[in-house]
Design a protein around this motif. Structure first.
Motif, PDB file in Angstrom:
ATOM      1  N   VAL A  52      36.210 -44.500   9.871  1.00 26.79           N
ATOM      2  CA  VAL A  52      36.463 -44.056   8.493  1.00 26.79           C
ATOM      3  C   VAL A  52      37.355 -42.821   8.501  1.00 26.79           C
ATOM      4  O   VAL A  52      38.299 -42.707   7.710  1.00 26.79           O
ATOM      5  N   SER A  53      37.079 -41.892   9.419  1.00 30.47           N
ATOM      6  CA  SER A  53      37.891 -40.675   9.507  1.00 30.47           C
ATOM      7  C   SER A  53      39.343 -41.001   9.836  1.00 30.47           C
ATOM      8  O   SER A  53      40.267 -40.447   9.232  1.00 30.47           O
ATOM      9  N   LYS A  54      39.550 -41.898  10.805  1.00 26.54           N
ATOM     10  CA  LYS A  54      40.915 -42.248  11.200  1.00 26.54           C
ATOM     11  C   LYS A  54      41.675 -42.931  10.073  1.00 26.54           C
ATOM     12  O   LYS A  54      42.881 -42.728   9.919  1.00 26.54           O
ATOM     13  N   CYS A  55      40.970 -43.748   9.298  1.00 25.45           N
ATOM     14  CA  CYS A  55      41.641 -44.541   8.261  1.00 25.45           C
ATOM     15  C   CYS A  55      41.707 -43.818   6.918  1.00 25.45           C
ATOM     16  O   CYS A  55      42.673 -43.986   6.167  1.00 25.45           O
ATOM     17  N   GLN A  56      40.671 -43.039   6.608  1.00 22.48           N
ATOM     18  CA  GLN A  56      40.570 -42.477   5.263  1.00 22.48           C
ATOM     19  C   GLN A  56      40.371 -40.965   5.237  1.00 22.48           C
ATOM     20  O   GLN A  56      40.270 -40.383   4.169  1.00 22.48           O
ATOM     21  N   GLY A  57      40.300 -40.333   6.398  1.00 27.92           N
ATOM     22  CA  GLY A  57      40.209 -38.879   6.435  1.00 27.92           C
ATOM     23  C   GLY A  57      38.795 -38.366   6.622  1.00 27.92           C
ATOM     24  O   GLY A  57      37.811 -39.078   6.400  1.00 27.92           O
ATOM     25  N   ALA A  58      38.712 -37.101   7.024  1.00 30.44           N
ATOM     26  CA  ALA A  58      37.431 -36.499   7.388  1.00 30.44           C
ATOM     27  C   ALA A  58      36.494 -36.358   6.192  1.00 30.44           C
ATOM     28  O   ALA A  58      35.275 -36.500   6.334  1.00 30.44           O
ATOM     29  N   ASN A  59      37.022 -36.066   5.017  1.00 35.03           N
ATOM     30  CA  ASN A  59      36.154 -35.891   3.854  1.00 35.03           C
ATOM     31  C   ASN A  59      35.440 -37.183   3.477  1.00 35.03           C
ATOM     32  O   ASN A  59      34.248 -37.170   3.146  1.00 35.03           O
ATOM     33  N   VAL A  60      36.148 -38.297   3.538  1.00 33.63           N
ATOM     34  CA  VAL A  60      35.513 -39.589   3.265  1.00 33.63           C
ATOM     35  C   VAL A  60      34.498 -39.908   4.366  1.00 33.63           C
ATOM     36  O   VAL A  60      33.412 -40.443   4.095  1.00 33.63           O
ATOM     37  N   PHE A 105      28.864 -40.381   6.217  1.00 36.96           N
ATOM     38  CA  PHE A 105      27.821 -39.797   7.065  1.00 36.96           C
ATOM     39  C   PHE A 105      26.564 -39.503   6.257  1.00 36.96           C
ATOM     40  O   PHE A 105      25.451 -39.866   6.648  1.00 36.96           O
ATOM     41  N   THR A 106      26.734 -38.828   5.118  1.00 33.77           N
ATOM     42  CA  THR A 106      25.558 -38.486   4.312  1.00 33.77           C
ATOM     43  C   THR A 106      24.886 -39.737   3.757  1.00 33.77           C
ATOM     44  O   THR A 106      23.660 -39.775   3.612  1.00 33.77           O
ATOM     45  N   GLU A 107      25.681 -40.774   3.486  1.00 31.24           N
ATOM     46  CA  GLU A 107      25.109 -42.007   2.938  1.00 31.24           C
ATOM     47  C   GLU A 107      24.335 -42.793   3.988  1.00 31.24           C
ATOM     48  O   GLU A 107      23.175 -43.162   3.777  1.00 31.24           O
ATOM     49  N   VAL A 108      24.961 -43.054   5.128  1.00 30.88           N
ATOM     50  CA  VAL A 108      24.338 -43.964   6.097  1.00 30.88           C
ATOM     51  C   VAL A 108      23.144 -43.335   6.814  1.00 30.88           C
ATOM     52  O   VAL A 108      22.277 -44.045   7.331  1.00 30.88           O
ATOM     53  N   PHE A 109      23.107 -41.997   6.833  1.00 32.00           N
ATOM     54  CA  PHE A 109      21.935 -41.342   7.405  1.00 32.00           C
ATOM     55  C   PHE A 109      20.933 -40.920   6.327  1.00 32.00           C
ATOM     56  O   PHE A 109      19.962 -40.220   6.621  1.00 32.00           O
ATOM     57  N   GLY A 110      21.187 -41.332   5.084  1.00 32.27           N
ATOM     58  CA  GLY A 110      20.245 -41.073   4.012  1.00 32.27           C
ATOM     59  C   GLY A 110      20.098 -39.607   3.672  1.00 32.27           C
ATOM     60  O   GLY A 110      19.027 -39.168   3.237  1.00 32.27           O
ATOM     61  N   HIS A 167      26.240 -36.367  19.100  1.00 32.91           N
ATOM     62  CA  HIS A 167      27.532 -37.063  19.091  1.00 32.91           C
ATOM     63  C   HIS A 167      28.016 -37.292  17.658  1.00 32.91           C
ATOM     64  O   HIS A 167      29.227 -37.288  17.400  1.00 32.91           O
ATOM     65  N   THR A 168      27.074 -37.489  16.722  1.00 31.14           N
ATOM     66  CA  THR A 168      27.449 -37.626  15.310  1.00 31.14           C
ATOM     67  C   THR A 168      28.123 -36.348  14.819  1.00 31.14           C
ATOM     68  O   THR A 168      29.209 -36.379  14.218  1.00 31.14           O
ATOM     69  N   PHE A 169      27.465 -35.212  15.076  1.00 30.12           N
ATOM     70  CA  PHE A 169      28.019 -33.932  14.630  1.00 30.12           C
ATOM     71  C   PHE A 169      29.330 -33.605  15.341  1.00 30.12           C
ATOM     72  O   PHE A 169      30.262 -33.067  14.734  1.00 30.12           O
ATOM     73  N   ASN A 170      29.411 -33.958  16.626  1.00 31.44           N
ATOM     74  CA  ASN A 170      30.670 -33.736  17.355  1.00 31.44           C
ATOM     75  C   ASN A 170      31.802 -34.535  16.733  1.00 31.44           C
ATOM     76  O   ASN A 170      32.934 -34.056  16.602  1.00 31.44           O
ATOM     77  N   THR A 171      31.497 -35.781  16.383  1.00 28.82           N
ATOM     78  CA  THR A 171      32.504 -36.647  15.751  1.00 28.82           C
ATOM     79  C   THR A 171      33.000 -36.024  14.457  1.00 28.82           C
ATOM     80  O   THR A 171      34.213 -35.959  14.199  1.00 28.82           O
ATOM     81  N   LEU A 172      32.068 -35.545  13.635  1.00 27.39           N
ATOM     82  CA  LEU A 172      32.460 -34.930  12.360  1.00 27.39           C
ATOM     83  C   LEU A 172      33.267 -33.656  12.575  1.00 27.39           C
ATOM     84  O   LEU A 172      34.288 -33.437  11.909  1.00 27.39           O
ATOM     85  N   MET A 173      32.815 -32.805  13.499  1.00 26.81           N
ATOM     86  CA  MET A 173      33.566 -31.562  13.757  1.00 26.81           C
ATOM     87  C   MET A 173      34.976 -31.867  14.238  1.00 26.81           C
ATOM     88  O   MET A 173      35.947 -31.241  13.804  1.00 26.81           O
ATOM     89  N   ASP A 174      35.099 -32.843  15.139  1.00 30.34           N
ATOM     90  CA  ASP A 174      36.408 -33.205  15.656  1.00 30.34           C
ATOM     91  C   ASP A 174      37.288 -33.782  14.547  1.00 30.34           C
ATOM     92  O   ASP A 174      38.495 -33.502  14.484  1.00 30.34           O
ATOM     93  N   CYS A 175      36.681 -34.584  13.657  1.00 35.49           N
ATOM     94  CA  CYS A 175      37.442 -35.167  12.544  1.00 35.49           C
ATOM     95  C   CYS A 175      38.011 -34.074  11.647  1.00 35.49           C
ATOM     96  O   CYS A 175      39.195 -34.104  11.286  1.00 35.49           O
ATOM     97  N   TYR A 192      38.482 -30.931  12.424  1.00 32.14           N
ATOM     98  CA  TYR A 192      39.450 -30.131  13.185  1.00 32.14           C
ATOM     99  C   TYR A 192      40.812 -30.834  13.246  1.00 32.14           C
ATOM    100  O   TYR A 192      41.851 -30.199  13.018  1.00 32.14           O
ATOM    101  N   GLN A 193      40.792 -32.135  13.536  1.00 35.50           N
ATOM    102  CA  GLN A 193      42.051 -32.888  13.624  1.00 35.50           C
ATOM    103  C   GLN A 193      42.768 -32.952  12.277  1.00 35.50           C
ATOM    104  O   GLN A 193      43.996 -32.992  12.237  1.00 35.50           O
ATOM    105  N   ASP A 194      41.994 -32.959  11.189  1.00 28.92           N
ATOM    106  CA  ASP A 194      42.598 -33.010   9.851  1.00 28.92           C
ATOM    107  C   ASP A 194      42.989 -31.627   9.329  1.00 28.92           C
ATOM    108  O   ASP A 194      43.513 -31.501   8.224  1.00 28.92           O
ATOM    109  N   GLY A 195      42.712 -30.586  10.127  1.00 32.19           N
ATOM    110  CA  GLY A 195      43.123 -29.242   9.746  1.00 32.19           C
ATOM    111  C   GLY A 195      42.140 -28.490   8.874  1.00 32.19           C
ATOM    112  O   GLY A 195      42.459 -27.397   8.379  1.00 32.19           O
ATOM    113  N   PHE A 196      40.927 -29.043   8.687  1.00 26.95           N
ATOM    114  CA  PHE A 196      39.913 -28.356   7.885  1.00 26.95           C
ATOM    115  C   PHE A 196      39.007 -27.541   8.809  1.00 26.95           C
ATOM    116  O   PHE A 196      37.836 -27.870   9.012  1.00 26.95           O
TER     117      PHE A 196
END
Length: 499
Positions: free
Chosen positions: A218-226, A231-236, A257-265, A267-271
């Motif tokens: 989702v991050s690669k296709c639609q960005g870190a914010n999406v 993330f908040t939805e699928v983990f309830g 690994h979930t949090f690492n993925t989000l942080m990296d997303c 960071y890569q998007d500049g946020f």
């Protein structure tokens, strides 16, 4: 899809999987399980041949025994009787495919997928899932109009069929994870999200590794914010599911690994500000930050040239006895190089080598860029020679920086040597600015023939001569007193300005 899909009792198994028990009403629409008495001997005979005949003769014998092949229902009945031998079931499937002896449908595909999943043949199960989705697409193209094909979801049809055949096949819960991962591999993002939602709405959560893969795509296709919203939805985390019939038992929680993925997303998007927010969520969770977590946060501090805080983080990693790996070293070395403190970067580089950690392309690239930025061309060349020895190739921007500082010190021959070595790789394409710098300095040195050769090479790489290139040649011919060439090139340059 009408009616409830899944009714279940969930019990945790290990950290992330759940055990599903489906009610009989859920499978009321499943295909007939037992063949009629008249067909049983034929099924039994095929099963006997598969299980008792030698592998070299079984397929020839089966071909003579069943020259007209099998319908999908018969295939399903046969493989269900050999479900404890998933490798044999797979070979039987491939044989029917190669010989065109069964026109498989979603029922027969799903039966085999379940058998492969319960046998832990994950890769083969994902391959059959891909085949089933492609087959459904072909079926849709034959039976539906264009608008109907657009509105129908082949992955969701396969999901429904896997649900219907789950109990009969004695399947394993992660068969749905395999379906989601196969869809993610094919970049079918919308279908993946929809299936996760359908599972969760019926109280089933995919494994955390599957959800992490979903968030990353989702991050690669639609960005870190999406990705964060998913993330908040699928983990309830956005709301608690209170309705009894959809209450999520055995709910999975995000891991490090979930949090690492989000942080990296982010960071890569500049946020970079959002990275610290996710770090704080990680600290508040039951997960423990690992080396990569620290490296991402350290990268943010380095990006902002807050090297004092980055070093404090480094010492904290040491204190917690976390692995100081190549990613961590590259991060802090790159940070000090960008901050202009190449001496401190060298100290970390030496420490890295003494620790037995092999430098990578990124390590040496950071150092070359750092030395070029500070004008230390001799040190940059030493690292460049180390790159050559290790058979690393400079990227285009690093090559441009090194050539610029070499030319600025009038070390043109060394600059040409660096350039020549880089372009020995036919797939490598220097920047236009690199060609401009070299051609300009060749012209300044009166090496017009060499400049023309380089300009021809530039055109071969797809670049067109621009005003800077023309001006370099005009200036060179003016120094030689060649008025004819100055006039000719001046006219061409004028035409470029008008075009």
């Amino acid at each position: 899809m009408s009616g409830p899909l899944l009714k279940r009792t969930l019990r945790p198994i290990g950290n992330s999987t759940v055990n599903l028990q489906f009610s009989s009403s859920f499978f009321s629409s499943s295909p007939p399980a037992e063949p009629s008495p008249s067909t049983k001997p034929s099924i039994s005979t095929v099963v006997s041949v598969l299980t008792h005949q030698r592998s070299k003769s079984r397929w020839r014998f089966l071909n003579s025994l069943c020259p007209n092949g099998f319908d999908p229902g018969e295939f399903s009945d046969i493989v269900l009787q050999i479900k404890n031998n998933p490798h044999l079931a797979l070979r039987f499937f491939l044989w029917t495919q190669n010989k065109s002896l069964c026109n498989h449908n979603l029922i027969s595909y799903s039966t085999l997928i379940h058998i492969l999943a319960r046998g832990r043949l994950r890769t083969h199960a994902k391959d059959v899932i891909q085949t089933a989705i492609r087959a459904a697409e072909l079926e849709d193209s034959d039976n539906y109009s264009e608008s109907e094909r657009f509105s129908s979801s082949r992955p969701l049809k396969l999901f429904e069929t896997l649900v219907k055949t789950y109990k009969r096949c004695g399947s394993a819960p992660f068969v749905f994870d395999l379906l989601i991962k196969a869809l993610l591999d094919s970049k079918k993002l919308d279908s993946s999200i929809e299936i996760v939602r359908m599972l969760r709405s019926r109280g089933i959560s995919p494994q955390v590794s599957t959800l992490n893969s979903l968030i990353l795509l989702v991050s690669k296709c639609q960005g870190a914010n999406v990705a964060y919203a998913i993330f908040t939805e699928v983990f309830g985390l956005d709301c608690e599911i209170e309705k009894e019939h959809v209450k999520l038992k055995g709910r999975v929680s995000p891991n490090v690994h979930t949090f690492n993925t989000l942080m990296d997303c982010f960071y890569q998007d500049g946020f970079v500000g959002r990275v610290k927010e996710i770090w704080d969520q990680l600290a508040d969770s039951n997960s423990i930050p690992n080396s990569y977590s620290y490296s991402i946060l350290m990268a943010v501090l380095c990006e902002e040239k807050r090297m004092g805080e980055a070093e404090e983080l480094w010492e904290e990693m040491k204190m917690k006895k976390l692995e100081l790996d190549v990613v961590a070293y590259n991060t802090i070395i790159g940070g000090f190089c960008k901050a202009g403190n190449t001496q401190r970067a060298e100290e970390f580089y030496r420490e890295m080598e003494l620790s037995g950690i092999e430098s990578t392309f990124s390590t040496l690239e950071h150092l070359i860029n750092g030395y070029c930025d500070t004008g230390d061309v001799d040190s940059a060349l030493l690292v460049y020679k180390d790159m050559r020895r290790k058979r690393f190739s400079l990227n285009a921007s690093t090559l441009e920086g090194l050539i610029e500082v070499l030319c600025a010190e009038r070390r043109l021959l060394e600059a040409l040597d660096v350039f020549g070595f880089a372009v020995e790789d036919s797939s490598f394409c220097p920047t236009m600015e690199t060609f401009e710098v070299l051609i300009n300095w060749l012209c300044q040195e009166g090496k017009i023939e060499g400049a023309f050769k380089l300009q021809a090479q530039m055109v071969g790489k797809g670049f067109k001569p621009n005003l800077k290139i023309y001006q370099s040649f005009i200036d060179a011919y003016m120094k030689e007193g060649n008025a004819e060439m100055v006039e000719k090139l001046g006219k061409e340059m004028h035409e470029i300005q008008l075009s």
